[in-house]
Design a protein around this motif. Sequence first.
Motif, PDB file in Angstrom:
ATOM      1  N   LEU A  15       0.809  -1.223   0.000  1.00  0.00           N
ATOM      2  CA  LEU A  15       0.000   0.000   0.000  1.00  0.00           C
ATOM      3  C   LEU A  15       0.841   1.272   0.000  1.00  0.00           C
ATOM      4  O   LEU A  15       0.508   2.264   0.631  1.00  0.00           O
ATOM      5  N   GLY A  16       1.944   1.208  -0.769  1.00  0.00           N
ATOM      6  CA  GLY A  16       2.634   2.424  -1.144  1.00  0.00           C
ATOM      7  C   GLY A  16       1.977   2.908  -2.423  1.00  0.00           C
ATOM      8  O   GLY A  16       0.941   3.572  -2.412  1.00  0.00           O
ATOM      9  N   ILE A  17       2.545   2.505  -3.579  1.00  0.00           N
ATOM     10  CA  ILE A  17       1.900   2.817  -4.857  1.00  0.00           C
ATOM     11  C   ILE A  17       0.550   2.123  -4.954  1.00  0.00           C
ATOM     12  O   ILE A  17      -0.339   2.542  -5.713  1.00  0.00           O
ATOM     13  N   GLY A  18       0.355   1.060  -4.175  1.00  0.00           N
ATOM     14  CA  GLY A  18      -0.925   0.353  -4.193  1.00  0.00           C
ATOM     15  C   GLY A  18      -2.109   1.208  -3.810  1.00  0.00           C
ATOM     16  O   GLY A  18      -3.246   0.896  -4.175  1.00  0.00           O
ATOM     17  N   ARG A  19      -1.870   2.281  -3.090  1.00  0.00           N
ATOM     18  CA  ARG A  19      -2.971   3.197  -2.753  1.00  0.00           C
ATOM     19  C   ARG A  19      -3.623   3.742  -4.024  1.00  0.00           C
ATOM     20  O   ARG A  19      -4.851   3.905  -4.080  1.00  0.00           O
ATOM     21  N   LEU A  20      -2.796   4.042  -5.039  1.00  0.00           N
ATOM     22  CA  LEU A  20      -3.362   4.533  -6.302  1.00  0.00           C
ATOM     23  C   LEU A  20      -4.187   3.453  -6.988  1.00  0.00           C
ATOM     24  O   LEU A  20      -5.184   3.761  -7.658  1.00  0.00           O
ATOM     25  N   HIS A  21      -3.800   2.206  -6.827  1.00  0.00           N
ATOM     26  CA  HIS A  21      -4.577   1.107  -7.398  1.00  0.00           C
ATOM     27  C   HIS A  21      -5.938   1.009  -6.710  1.00  0.00           C
ATOM     28  O   HIS A  21      -6.959   0.788  -7.374  1.00  0.00           O
ATOM     29  N   VAL A  22      -5.941   1.155  -5.390  1.00  0.00           N
ATOM     30  CA  VAL A  22      -7.207   1.118  -4.650  1.00  0.00           C
ATOM     31  C   VAL A  22      -8.124   2.243  -5.116  1.00  0.00           C
ATOM     32  O   VAL A  22      -9.316   2.033  -5.380  1.00  0.00           O
ATOM     33  N   ILE A  23      -7.570   3.438  -5.241  1.00  0.00           N
ATOM     34  CA  ILE A  23      -8.362   4.587  -5.682  1.00  0.00           C
ATOM     35  C   ILE A  23      -8.891   4.362  -7.090  1.00  0.00           C
ATOM     36  O   ILE A  23     -10.054   4.677  -7.399  1.00  0.00           O
ATOM     37  N   SER A  24      -8.065   3.804  -7.961  1.00  0.00           N
ATOM     38  CA  SER A  24      -8.476   3.558  -9.350  1.00  0.00           C
ATOM     39  C   SER A  24      -9.597   2.524  -9.414  1.00  0.00           C
ATOM     40  O   SER A  24     -10.559   2.675 -10.177  1.00  0.00           O
ATOM     41  N   CYS A  25      -9.487   1.464  -8.617  1.00  0.00           N
ATOM     42  CA  CYS A  25     -10.560   0.461  -8.576  1.00  0.00           C
ATOM     43  C   CYS A  25     -11.856   1.082  -8.058  1.00  0.00           C
ATOM     44  O   CYS A  25     -12.952   0.764  -8.550  1.00  0.00           O
ATOM     45  N   ALA A  26     -11.739   1.951  -7.060  1.00  0.00           N
ATOM     46  CA  ALA A  26     -12.931   2.611  -6.528  1.00  0.00           C
ATOM     47  C   ALA A  26     -13.590   3.501  -7.577  1.00  0.00           C
ATOM     48  O   ALA A  26     -14.824   3.625  -7.620  1.00  0.00           O
ATOM     49  N   GLU A  27     -12.783   4.093  -8.444  1.00  0.00           N
ATOM     50  CA  GLU A  27     -13.330   4.926  -9.517  1.00  0.00           C
ATOM     51  C   GLU A  27     -14.092   4.083 -10.537  1.00  0.00           C
ATOM     52  O   GLU A  27     -15.012   4.573 -11.193  1.00  0.00           O
ATOM     53  N   LEU A  28     -13.691   2.813 -10.652  1.00  0.00           N
ATOM     54  CA  LEU A  28     -14.352   1.881 -11.567  1.00  0.00           C
ATOM     55  C   LEU A  28     -15.277   0.967 -10.767  1.00  0.00           C
ATOM     56  O   LEU A  28     -15.202  -0.259 -10.837  1.00  0.00           O
ATOM     57  N   LYS A  29     -16.171   1.558 -10.007  1.00  0.00           N
ATOM     58  CA  LYS A  29     -16.957   0.794  -9.035  1.00  0.00           C
ATOM     59  C   LYS A  29     -17.879  -0.231  -9.684  1.00  0.00           C
ATOM     60  O   LYS A  29     -18.269  -1.207  -9.036  1.00  0.00           O
ATOM     61  N   ASP A  30     -18.239  -0.045 -10.951  1.00  0.00           N
ATOM     62  CA  ASP A  30     -19.054  -1.051 -11.631  1.00  0.00           C
ATOM     63  C   ASP A  30     -18.214  -2.232 -12.125  1.00  0.00           C
ATOM     64  O   ASP A  30     -18.759  -3.287 -12.454  1.00  0.00           O
TER      65      ASP A  30
END
Length: 357
Positions: A15-30
């Motif tokens: 969850l260093g750069i992985g934070r951006l992955h989490v945010i990106s997945c949340a943006e693609l919530k469908d």
Amino acid sequence: MATAPAPIRIAVVGLGIGRLHVISCAELKDRYRVVAVCDVDEARAREVAGWLRDVRACTDLEEVLAADDVDVVDLCTPPAQHREQVERCLRAGKDVICEKPLVGSLREVDELAALAEETGRSVMPIHQYRFGRGVQRLRALVDAGLTGRPYVANVDVAWRRGADYYAAPWRGRWETELGGTLVSHAVHALDMALFILGPPVGVWARVATLVNDVEVEDCAAVTLRFGDGSLATLSATVGSAVEISRHRFTFEHLTAESGTEPYANGKEPWEITVPDDDHRAVVDAHVATLPAQHEDYVGQLDRYAEAHATGGPLPVTLDDARTALEVVTAMYVSAREDREVLLPLAPDDPALGGWRP
């Protein structure tokens, strides 16, 4: 009416750069549902889990792999851990997304490709920069035959990294970061150039450690030679007072130049100059037909979800990662031996086992 595919149940590990992955997945919530996040720092894992609803915070990859509700494991861990972790995920029956550098040798890429085929699972390396609309627009023009032959490309990566960046114990060391600015920073810009031009047939490189007191290189100057006779240069440093990334492609019928935003120069604006008025009209008409798609991590993950749902090809493949890492390997060999390295490497070349000294 067709039923929309169920969201991909994903766990993000690191969850260093992985934070951006989490945010990106949340943006693609469908498209995605983050079901777990994992980090050796429990407080960090709990913090990120709290960003979304019903997300488990884990500190051990084994807990993620044992879960029945995880379809895809997204590895954002330090580079030296990737090889072993990707294998564990595949053998646990999980598909894998993995940050760069994927692994530390071409032989390891080939081993993972064989294991993915054996297990029936997939591995998608992260190369998010190629999904900027500017570079995607240029690729579409190349594919349509509207650029003409390439002549010269110039790639500049001028970033700034100091003691605070290298305070992370795994950075700046061959054993754990697997390399320096070539493999950790310039590989993004290199992938963008290869996405447009294809693989080179010859590489000549010089590297130096000038900015930081680290084991690995933090400056590089590289020339690339392509099979059609075209040339490219790549310069990289982490000692720049002003951070920029820049690509400039000179083709027979047009010149394309990116913006200089250091971590987003694949995005618009890109300036495409077409000297011939009639050809400019054709280029403009073709560009006008291109759909506007998501960019960066969101762009790559959106296309991955589509491939996951349809069984289509992944937006970035192990072959793509192998191509970039083969060029990186050639750069290190060239710098060490002060010669042009020809590509592809021979099947018995010892450099297939890795570029580290």
